[in-house]
Design a protein around this motif. Structure first.
Motif, PDB file in Angstrom:
ATOM      1  N   GLU A  94     -34.692 -23.288  80.132  1.00 10.66           N
ATOM      2  CA  GLU A  94     -35.932 -22.541  79.916  1.00 10.66           C
ATOM      3  C   GLU A  94     -35.672 -21.043  79.822  1.00 10.66           C
ATOM      4  OE1 GLU A  94     -39.172 -23.601  82.552  1.00 10.66           O
ATOM      5  OE2 GLU A  94     -38.375 -25.632  82.780  1.00 10.66           O
ATOM      6  N   GLU A  95     -34.708 -20.566  80.592  1.00  7.80           N
ATOM      7  CA  GLU A  95     -34.434 -19.125  80.640  1.00  7.80           C
ATOM      8  C   GLU A  95     -33.902 -18.581  79.314  1.00  7.80           C
ATOM      9  OE1 GLU A  95     -34.716 -20.688  84.649  1.00  7.80           O
ATOM     10  OE2 GLU A  95     -33.508 -21.320  82.930  1.00  7.80           O
ATOM     11  N   ILE A  96     -33.198 -19.390  78.550  1.00  8.51           N
ATOM     12  CA  ILE A  96     -32.623 -18.882  77.299  1.00  8.51           C
ATOM     13  C   ILE A  96     -33.227 -19.565  76.068  1.00  8.51           C
ATOM     14  CG2 ILE A  96     -30.463 -18.171  78.380  1.00  8.51           C
ATOM     15  CD1 ILE A  96     -29.151 -20.668  77.129  1.00  8.51           C
ATOM     16  N   ALA A  97     -34.375 -20.211  76.243  1.00  6.14           N
ATOM     17  CA  ALA A  97     -35.014 -20.880  75.104  1.00  6.14           C
ATOM     18  C   ALA A  97     -35.390 -19.871  74.018  1.00  6.14           C
ATOM     19  CB  ALA A  97     -36.246 -21.654  75.567  1.00  6.14           C
ATOM     20  N   GLY A  98     -35.920 -18.721  74.411  1.00  5.48           N
ATOM     21  CA  GLY A  98     -36.300 -17.703  73.438  1.00  5.48           C
ATOM     22  C   GLY A  98     -35.118 -17.177  72.644  1.00  5.48           C
ATOM     23  N   PRO A  99     -34.063 -16.717  73.316  1.00 11.10           N
ATOM     24  CA  PRO A  99     -32.880 -16.281  72.575  1.00 11.10           C
ATOM     25  C   PRO A  99     -32.279 -17.381  71.701  1.00 11.10           C
ATOM     26  CG  PRO A  99     -32.802 -15.457  74.810  1.00 11.10           C
ATOM     27  CD  PRO A  99     -33.977 -16.388  74.746  1.00 11.10           C
ATOM     28  N   MET A 100     -32.269 -18.626  72.205  1.00  9.06           N
ATOM     29  CA  MET A 100     -31.768 -19.733  71.387  1.00  9.06           C
ATOM     30  C   MET A 100     -32.562 -19.840  70.093  1.00  9.06           C
ATOM     31  SD  MET A 100     -32.908 -23.009  70.444  1.00  9.06           S
ATOM     32  CE  MET A 100     -34.106 -23.369  71.716  1.00  9.06           C
ATOM     33  N   ASN A 101     -33.891 -19.768  70.208  1.00  7.61           N
ATOM     34  CA  ASN A 101     -34.733 -19.886  69.024  1.00  7.61           C
ATOM     35  C   ASN A 101     -34.487 -18.735  68.053  1.00  7.61           C
ATOM     36  OD1 ASN A 101     -36.870 -21.302  67.604  1.00  7.61           O
ATOM     37  ND2 ASN A 101     -38.174 -19.557  68.110  1.00  7.61           N
ATOM     38  N   ALA A 102     -34.175 -17.555  68.576  1.00 12.08           N
ATOM     39  CA  ALA A 102     -33.915 -16.401  67.714  1.00 12.08           C
ATOM     40  C   ALA A 102     -32.708 -16.638  66.816  1.00 12.08           C
ATOM     41  CB  ALA A 102     -33.696 -15.144  68.560  1.00 12.08           C
ATOM     42  N   THR A 103     -31.739 -17.416  67.287  1.00 15.02           N
ATOM     43  CA  THR A 103     -30.538 -17.648  66.493  1.00 15.02           C
ATOM     44  C   THR A 103     -30.740 -18.679  65.382  1.00 15.02           C
ATOM     45  OG1 THR A 103     -29.648 -19.445  67.886  1.00 15.02           O
ATOM     46  CG2 THR A 103     -29.104 -17.164  68.516  1.00 15.02           C
ATOM     47  N   SER A 104     -31.919 -19.313  65.347  1.00  7.90           N
ATOM     48  CA  SER A 104     -32.187 -20.280  64.280  1.00  7.90           C
ATOM     49  C   SER A 104     -32.615 -19.593  62.982  1.00  7.90           C
ATOM     50  CB  SER A 104     -33.256 -21.289  64.718  1.00  7.90           C
ATOM     51  OG  SER A 104     -34.501 -20.648  64.928  1.00  7.90           O
ATOM     52  N   ALA A 105     -32.774 -18.271  63.014  1.00 12.15           N
ATOM     53  CA  ALA A 105     -33.140 -17.525  61.806  1.00 12.15           C
ATOM     54  C   ALA A 105     -32.003 -17.581  60.784  1.00 12.15           C
ATOM     55  CB  ALA A 105     -33.451 -16.074  62.162  1.00 12.15           C
ATOM     56  N   GLU A 106     -32.361 -17.581  59.511  1.00  6.80           N
ATOM     57  CA  GLU A 106     -31.369 -17.563  58.435  1.00  6.80           C
ATOM     58  C   GLU A 106     -30.864 -16.133  58.254  1.00  6.80           C
ATOM     59  OE1 GLU A 106     -30.056 -19.982  56.758  1.00  6.80           O
ATOM     60  OE2 GLU A 106     -31.283 -21.639  57.489  1.00  6.80           O
ATOM     61  N   VAL A 107     -29.613 -15.916  58.607  1.00  3.77           N
ATOM     62  CA  VAL A 107     -29.031 -14.582  58.476  1.00  3.77           C
ATOM     63  C   VAL A 107     -27.698 -14.694  57.744  1.00  3.77           C
ATOM     64  CG1 VAL A 107     -30.173 -13.666  60.526  1.00  3.77           C
ATOM     65  CG2 VAL A 107     -27.926 -14.742  60.744  1.00  3.77           C
ATOM     66  N   ALA A 108     -27.180 -13.567  57.306  1.00 10.67           N
ATOM     67  CA  ALA A 108     -25.913 -13.547  56.576  1.00 10.67           C
ATOM     68  C   ALA A 108     -24.756 -13.944  57.493  1.00 10.67           C
ATOM     69  CB  ALA A 108     -25.672 -12.150  56.002  1.00 10.67           C
ATOM     70  N   PRO A 109     -23.672 -14.493  56.927  1.00 13.19           N
ATOM     71  CA  PRO A 109     -22.538 -14.953  57.745  1.00 13.19           C
ATOM     72  C   PRO A 109     -21.914 -13.870  58.606  1.00 13.19           C
ATOM     73  CG  PRO A 109     -22.344 -15.769  55.489  1.00 13.19           C
ATOM     74  CD  PRO A 109     -23.474 -14.792  55.497  1.00 13.19           C
ATOM     75  N   GLU A 110     -22.010 -12.618  58.177  1.00 12.70           N
ATOM     76  CA  GLU A 110     -21.364 -11.543  58.945  1.00 12.70           C
ATOM     77  C   GLU A 110     -22.187 -11.098  60.154  1.00 12.70           C
ATOM     78  OE1 GLU A 110     -23.499  -9.643  55.365  1.00 12.70           O
ATOM     79  OE2 GLU A 110     -22.230 -11.394  55.757  1.00 12.70           O
TER      80      GLU A 110
END
Length: 207
Positions: A94-110
């Motif tokens: 629960e503590e890192i659910a928000g940050p985990m969800n943030a990494t699901s964004a489509e971003v460039a490989p770099e």
């Protein structure tokens, strides 16, 4: 009493419709928060909810990386693991659910998703890929096999990894077992919905 049932043939429906059925029916799903790095050392973090353990002797975990449409059909995680043969599965709480969800964004490989999510890379002991310091359970993994299920959009690549080391926060272990109340893991439902693991019940296995 017999129930009225819808009968759905996957062959007669577009794959996005079948995807909705699968993520709505296969619930709750644990989340593999996978850290990896490319050949140049750029770090990556991504969540995968097609995830489970598949062997305990030896310990092996697996997750599926879906094939996407567009110019980059394979996720950076999959390409990184192919290149280095290493990854870490970090358990989501629960503590890192928000940050985990943030990494699901489509971003460039770099883009470094550790920095994007404000999470801390922690050096592993047997592999070069760092762990997520904020995750209370981390599994250092070496690639065993990648199985291509389908190269089509909506298809997947099943990634199997041997667990070389478990890192478990000390207060979670009680008599050799992980205390779920202290872990506070989260799971995935359909769409944007997640689930906590606080509401549980016991059913002893029949002898």
């Amino acid at each position: 009493m017999l129930m009225n049932m819808h009968v759905i043939d996957p062959a007669s429906h577009a794959y996005p419709e079948i995807y909705k059925l699968m993520i709505g029916a296969i619930v709750p799903r644990p989340i593999a928060f996978v850290s990896s790095r490319d050949a140049a050392g750029v770090l990556n973090l991504a969540p995968f909810s097609y995830f489970t353990g598949c062997s305990t002797n030896p310990p092996v975990v697996c997750f599926c990386s879906a094939v996407r449409t567009g110019p980059r059909p394979h996720k950076d995680t999959l390409e990184n693991i192919r290149a280095t043969g290493e990854f870490v599965v970090n358990i989501v709480t629960e503590e890192i659910a928000g940050p985990m969800n943030a990494t699901s964004a489509e971003v460039a490989p770099e883009v470094d998703e550790f920095a994007l999510a404000g999470l801390t890379p922690l050096a592993s002991e047997r592999i070069a890929v760092p762990r997520v310091a904020e995750s209370p359970i981390q599994m250092e993994c070496r690639l065993r096999q990648i199985i291509e299920i389908s190269p089509l959009p909506g298809g997947g690549n099943l990634v199997l990894g041997d667990v070389l080391l478990f890192h478990i926060r000390e207060d979670l272990l009680v008599n050799g077992k992980i205390d779920p109340d202290r872990l506070r893991a989260v799971g995935r439902m359909g769409g944007p919905t997640f689930v906590r693991t606080r509401d549980r019940f016991d059913m002893p296995r029949p002898k």
